[in-house]
Motif scaffolding. Structure first.
Motif, PDB file in Angstrom:
ATOM      1  N   SER A  90       0.841  -1.191   0.000  1.00 45.62           N
ATOM      2  CA  SER A  90       0.000   0.000   0.000  1.00 45.62           C
ATOM      3  C   SER A  90       0.880   1.246   0.000  1.00 45.62           C
ATOM      4  N   ARG A  91       0.404   2.287  -0.663  1.00 44.11           N
ATOM      5  CA  ARG A  91       1.191   3.526  -0.707  1.00 44.11           C
ATOM      6  C   ARG A  91       1.352   4.111   0.694  1.00 44.11           C
ATOM      7  N   GLU A  92       0.319   3.953   1.517  1.00 44.66           N
ATOM      8  CA  GLU A  92       0.390   4.455   2.884  1.00 44.66           C
ATOM      9  C   GLU A  92       1.508   3.768   3.664  1.00 44.66           C
ATOM     10  N   ALA A  93       1.606   2.446   3.531  1.00 42.00           N
ATOM     11  CA  ALA A  93       2.651   1.700   4.234  1.00 42.00           C
ATOM     12  C   ALA A  93       4.031   2.121   3.752  1.00 42.00           C
ATOM     13  N   TYR A  94       4.171   2.230   2.447  1.00 37.68           N
ATOM     14  CA  TYR A  94       5.460   2.619   1.866  1.00 37.68           C
ATOM     15  C   TYR A  94       5.887   3.996   2.368  1.00 37.68           C
ATOM     16  N   GLU A  95       4.994   4.962   2.277  1.00 40.71           N
ATOM     17  CA  GLU A  95       5.342   6.330   2.679  1.00 40.71           C
ATOM     18  C   GLU A  95       5.669   6.389   4.172  1.00 40.71           C
ATOM     19  N   SER A  96       4.968   5.618   4.975  1.00 42.91           N
ATOM     20  CA  SER A  96       5.249   5.586   6.409  1.00 42.91           C
ATOM     21  C   SER A  96       6.655   5.072   6.674  1.00 42.91           C
ATOM     22  N   MET A  97       7.019   3.973   6.025  1.00 39.78           N
ATOM     23  CA  MET A  97       8.340   3.391   6.257  1.00 39.78           C
ATOM     24  C   MET A  97       9.451   4.255   5.676  1.00 39.78           C
ATOM     25  N   VAL A  98       9.207   4.879   4.539  1.00 44.63           N
ATOM     26  CA  VAL A  98      10.208   5.779   3.959  1.00 44.63           C
ATOM     27  C   VAL A  98      10.421   6.974   4.878  1.00 44.63           C
ATOM     28  N   SER A  99       9.336   7.537   5.402  1.00 43.71           N
ATOM     29  CA  SER A  99       9.450   8.681   6.305  1.00 43.71           C
ATOM     30  C   SER A  99      10.263   8.332   7.549  1.00 43.71           C
ATOM     31  N   LYS A 100      10.022   7.141   8.102  1.00 42.98           N
ATOM     32  CA  LYS A 100      10.783   6.712   9.276  1.00 42.98           C
ATOM     33  C   LYS A 100      12.259   6.562   8.941  1.00 42.98           C
ATOM     34  N   THR A 101      12.538   5.998   7.771  1.00 43.12           N
ATOM     35  CA  THR A 101      13.928   5.822   7.340  1.00 43.12           C
ATOM     36  C   THR A 101      14.620   7.170   7.200  1.00 43.12           C
ATOM     37  N   LEU A 102      13.998   8.091   6.505  1.00 41.06           N
ATOM     38  CA  LEU A 102      14.607   9.397   6.257  1.00 41.06           C
ATOM     39  C   LEU A 102      14.788  10.181   7.558  1.00 41.06           C
ATOM     40  N   ASP A 103      13.804  10.113   8.426  1.00 38.16           N
ATOM     41  CA  ASP A 103      13.928  10.818   9.706  1.00 38.16           C
ATOM     42  C   ASP A 103      15.101  10.285  10.510  1.00 38.16           C
ATOM     43  N   MET A 104      15.280   8.968  10.514  1.00 41.04           N
ATOM     44  CA  MET A 104      16.392   8.384  11.267  1.00 41.04           C
ATOM     45  C   MET A 104      17.731   8.720  10.625  1.00 41.04           C
ATOM     46  N   LEU A 105      17.774   8.761   9.308  1.00 43.11           N
ATOM     47  CA  LEU A 105      19.015   9.136   8.633  1.00 43.11           C
ATOM     48  C   LEU A 105      19.405  10.575   8.948  1.00 43.11           C
ATOM     49  N   LYS A 106      18.417  11.443   9.077  1.00 41.35           N
ATOM     50  CA  LYS A 106      18.697  12.860   9.363  1.00 41.35           C
ATOM     51  C   LYS A 106      19.322  13.050  10.744  1.00 41.35           C
ATOM     52  N   GLU A 107      19.108  12.102  11.646  1.00 46.41           N
ATOM     53  CA  GLU A 107      19.565  12.270  13.025  1.00 46.41           C
ATOM     54  C   GLU A 107      21.076  12.283  13.172  1.00 46.41           C
ATOM     55  N   ASN A 108      21.795  11.603  12.281  1.00 50.17           N
ATOM     56  CA  ASN A 108      23.243  11.440  12.488  1.00 50.17           C
ATOM     57  C   ASN A 108      24.082  11.842  11.282  1.00 50.17           C
ATOM     58  N   LEU A 109      23.574  12.712  10.473  1.00 51.05           N
ATOM     59  CA  LEU A 109      24.344  13.204   9.334  1.00 51.05           C
ATOM     60  C   LEU A 109      25.642  13.851   9.825  1.00 51.05           C
ATOM     61  N   PRO A 110      26.725  13.821   9.021  1.00 50.59           N
ATOM     62  CA  PRO A 110      26.841  13.229   7.678  1.00 50.59           C
ATOM     63  C   PRO A 110      27.330  11.790   7.746  1.00 50.59           C
ATOM     64  N   TYR A 111      27.252  11.107   6.597  1.00 53.21           N
ATOM     65  CA  TYR A 111      27.721   9.728   6.484  1.00 53.21           C
ATOM     66  C   TYR A 111      28.764   9.617   5.369  1.00 53.21           C
ATOM     67  N   ASP A 112      29.752   8.764   5.609  1.00 56.24           N
ATOM     68  CA  ASP A 112      30.703   8.438   4.550  1.00 56.24           C
ATOM     69  C   ASP A 112      30.137   7.355   3.636  1.00 56.24           C
ATOM     70  N   GLY A 113      29.359   6.462   4.220  1.00 53.40           N
ATOM     71  CA  GLY A 113      28.810   5.362   3.433  1.00 53.40           C
ATOM     72  C   GLY A 113      27.442   4.955   3.929  1.00 53.40           C
ATOM     73  N   LEU A 114      26.733   4.200   3.081  1.00 54.91           N
ATOM     74  CA  LEU A 114      25.426   3.659   3.446  1.00 54.91           C
ATOM     75  C   LEU A 114      25.288   2.279   2.830  1.00 54.91           C
ATOM     76  N   PHE A 115      24.960   1.298   3.663  1.00 56.14           N
ATOM     77  CA  PHE A 115      24.674  -0.060   3.204  1.00 56.14           C
ATOM     78  C   PHE A 115      23.177  -0.145   2.955  1.00 56.14           C
ATOM     79  N   PHE A 116      22.793  -0.289   1.680  1.00 55.33           N
ATOM     80  CA  PHE A 116      21.396  -0.256   1.252  1.00 55.33           C
ATOM     81  C   PHE A 116      20.970  -1.684   0.950  1.00 55.33           C
ATOM     82  N   ASP A 117      20.220  -2.284   1.868  1.00 54.98           N
ATOM     83  CA  ASP A 117      19.894  -3.714   1.806  1.00 54.98           C
ATOM     84  C   ASP A 117      18.434  -3.875   1.380  1.00 54.98           C
ATOM     85  N   ILE A 118      18.223  -4.274   0.123  1.00 49.86           N
ATOM     86  CA  ILE A 118      16.875  -4.369  -0.442  1.00 49.86           C
ATOM     87  C   ILE A 118      16.692  -5.718  -1.130  1.00 49.86           C
ATOM     88  N   HIS A 119      15.474  -5.981  -1.578  1.00 44.51           N
ATOM     89  CA  HIS A 119      15.229  -7.138  -2.438  1.00 44.51           C
ATOM     90  C   HIS A 119      15.307  -6.718  -3.895  1.00 44.51           C
TER      91      HIS A 119
END
Length: 515
Positions: A90-119
């Protein structure tokens, strides 16, 4: 000076004690599911069973507290969701999880690298390329200099956007995916190696779409031609000037323009990177007509006829069309209806058959109320996908009730004639021997085991005495010609068998800071 440049300068400086102790700052994030657009099911956020923050480390054995990798960086795990394959998200589920991801990433900027683990085969309502959308939005937060290493399933899809925003990218080299964790570690090691060496982003990324769309059951690396094709990947990735090489089969049960095979090679030597990618793409295309099912296939009737006559135990039947680990709803009852019609299974003295499984929360509730050893009569299945058959009435004796499974929550075994049917509160794939034995079932001694699956995963494969794959209906129907594709790119093999040879020249994808 950007984050990666600062880190590189520090590492290549005077060799002082302060420089030597400086560790790269690396984040972890990802969403993983493969979802069929041919299933009526919709996947919601709770299905992703997200791990957040340091919980994420528990998913990776190579990230144990005393592991070498854990000591090689300052880690900032954010949000990682991993769902059993299913219907479109569902678009609602996707947007919710993306928002949580982005908010958490903003907490500890900057980053040298990111491990992006997807299917790589996530379908989302209203989006044609969810992983491309997700990585683009992550880039907007972390910036263009952060080195992103992407780890994927070989049944994922790689668009220009995903390829562009990924600096390093890899996928599994085995189907079944016995090398899943090995591949994830490779993606992480590649990232850390490039950060520690100061080399940063690979100079070249060669991307070649290969117009082939086949199910995993025809492209297993256990047998030819998949075995020999994927045997070429490891030596290709070891060439001087190459960092990694990968072949994606793609995902067959989503009707989207991105769904097809892809080859990608990353590295620092332009000629080697492009030549390697083109060699792998040609090798893939040249064997396209050799792919076939990994096991014999038949109609369900033919499969049951053979199983009943066989003296081999257990005779395994893959109920393929509704395989929940490929994206099926998991509650299609057509096969169970057909089994219960058979005279062989109507009496307790008939051939012992185990069926795994059907979701049926109302049935489970009735069985729990009845209790073990008592009779129950209630319906199960077809709450999500009733296109092929209605809910099935199961009348028999409750043999087992187990609570607490991570996916199923509650599991019930009911004996109907000589059939032992597993019914779950929520859908669950049955892949391990312990999945059966904890319910008091012994699959090794059963005459017939019918499992909602495609190719057998390792434990079932090793257990089988004989095996056939039944061409049953469902959201992941293996007969692709029965599905109504409208949006995939054409021409596409095998739908257009007489198509001209495609252009398999490498496309050099812009580096992430050039996107």
């Amino acid at each position: 000076m950007g984050t990666l440049a600062l880190f590189t300068a520090a590492c290549s400086g005077s060799g002082s004690e302060g420089s030597a102790k400086k560790l790269p700052r690396v984040a972890i994030a990802g969403l993983a599911i493969e979802s069929s657009t041919f299933s009526p099911a919709v996947t919601h956020e709770d299905a992703f069973q997200a791990r957040v923050g340091e919980e994420i480390f528990s998913y990776y054995p190579f990230m144990a507290p005393d592991s070498a990798n854990r000591q090689r960086a300052q880690w900032f795990p954010t949000f990682r969701g991993h769902a059993i394959p299913g219907g479109i998200v569902s678009r609602e589920a996707y947007e919710s999880m993306v928002s949580k991801t982005l908010d958490m990433l903003k907490e500890n900027l900057p980053y040298d690298g990111l491990f992006f683990d997807i299917h790589g085969a996530m379908s989302v309502q209203g989006l044609d390329d969810p992983e491309g959308d997700l990585i683009t939005r992550i880039r907007e937060v972390v910036g263009k200099e952060t080195l992103i290493s992407t780890s994927m399933d070989l049944h994922g899809n790689v668009t220009r956007e995903l390829a562009g925003h990924s600096d390093i990218i890899t996928c599994y080299r085995m189907a079944p995916h016995e090398d899943a964790l090995e591949s994830k570690k490779r993606a992480m090691d590649n990232l850390l190696d490039r950060l520690e060496s100061g080399k940063g982003k690979p100079a070249y990324k060669a991307w070649i779409p290969v117009p082939i769309l086949l199910p995993g059951e025809k492209t297993s690396t256990r047998v030819e031609p998949g075995k020999s094709l994927y045997a070429k990947v490891y030596p290709a990735a070891e060439r001087d000037g190459v960092i990694d090489a990968a072949i994606w089969i793609g995902y067959a049960w989503a009707d989207e323009p991105r769904n097809q095979g892809v080859v990608m090679v990353t590295g620092d030597d332009k000629a080697v990177v492009t030549t390697t990618a083109e060699e792998l793409a040609r090798a893939f295309w040249e064997v396209r007509n050799e792919f076939d099912f990994i096991a014999p296939t038949a109609t369900l009737k033919e499969a049951l006829d053979q199983a009943v006559k066989s003296d081999k135990k257990p005779f395994m039947i893959s109920d393929m069309g509704d395989n929940p680990t490929a994206g099926g709803a998991g509650d299609v009852t057509w096969t169970m209806h057909e089994i219960l019609k058979r005279p062989e299974f109507k009496q307790e003295s008939g051939p012992t058959l185990i069926y795994a499984s059907l979701p049926g929360p109302e049935f489970v509730e009735a069985a729990v109320q009845a209790g073990v050893g008592n009779r129950v009569s209630a319906k199960a299945g077809a709450a999500v996908d009733d296109r092929f058959a209605p809910p099935v009435l199961l009348e028999g004796t409750v043999l087992a009730i187990e609570h607490g499974d991570r996916n199923a929550e509650t599991e019930v075994v009911i004996k109907v004639g000589s059939a032992h049917v597993i019914v779950t509160k929520k859908r669950k794939p049955y892949h391990r021997e312990s999945d059966f034995t904890r319910l008091g079932l012994n699959p090794r001694e059963a005459d017939i085991v019918v499992v909602k699956i495609g190719y057998l995963v390792p434990e079932l494969y090793d257990m089988r005495a004989d095996w056939i794959m039944a061409l049953t209906p469902g959201g992941v129907d293996q007969d692709l010609d029965r599905l109504e594709y409208r949006r995939i790119n054409r021409p596409m093999f095998p739908f257009d068998r007489d198509m001209a040879d495609p252009d398999l020249r490498a496309v050099l994808i812009p580096l992430s800071h050039e996107m």
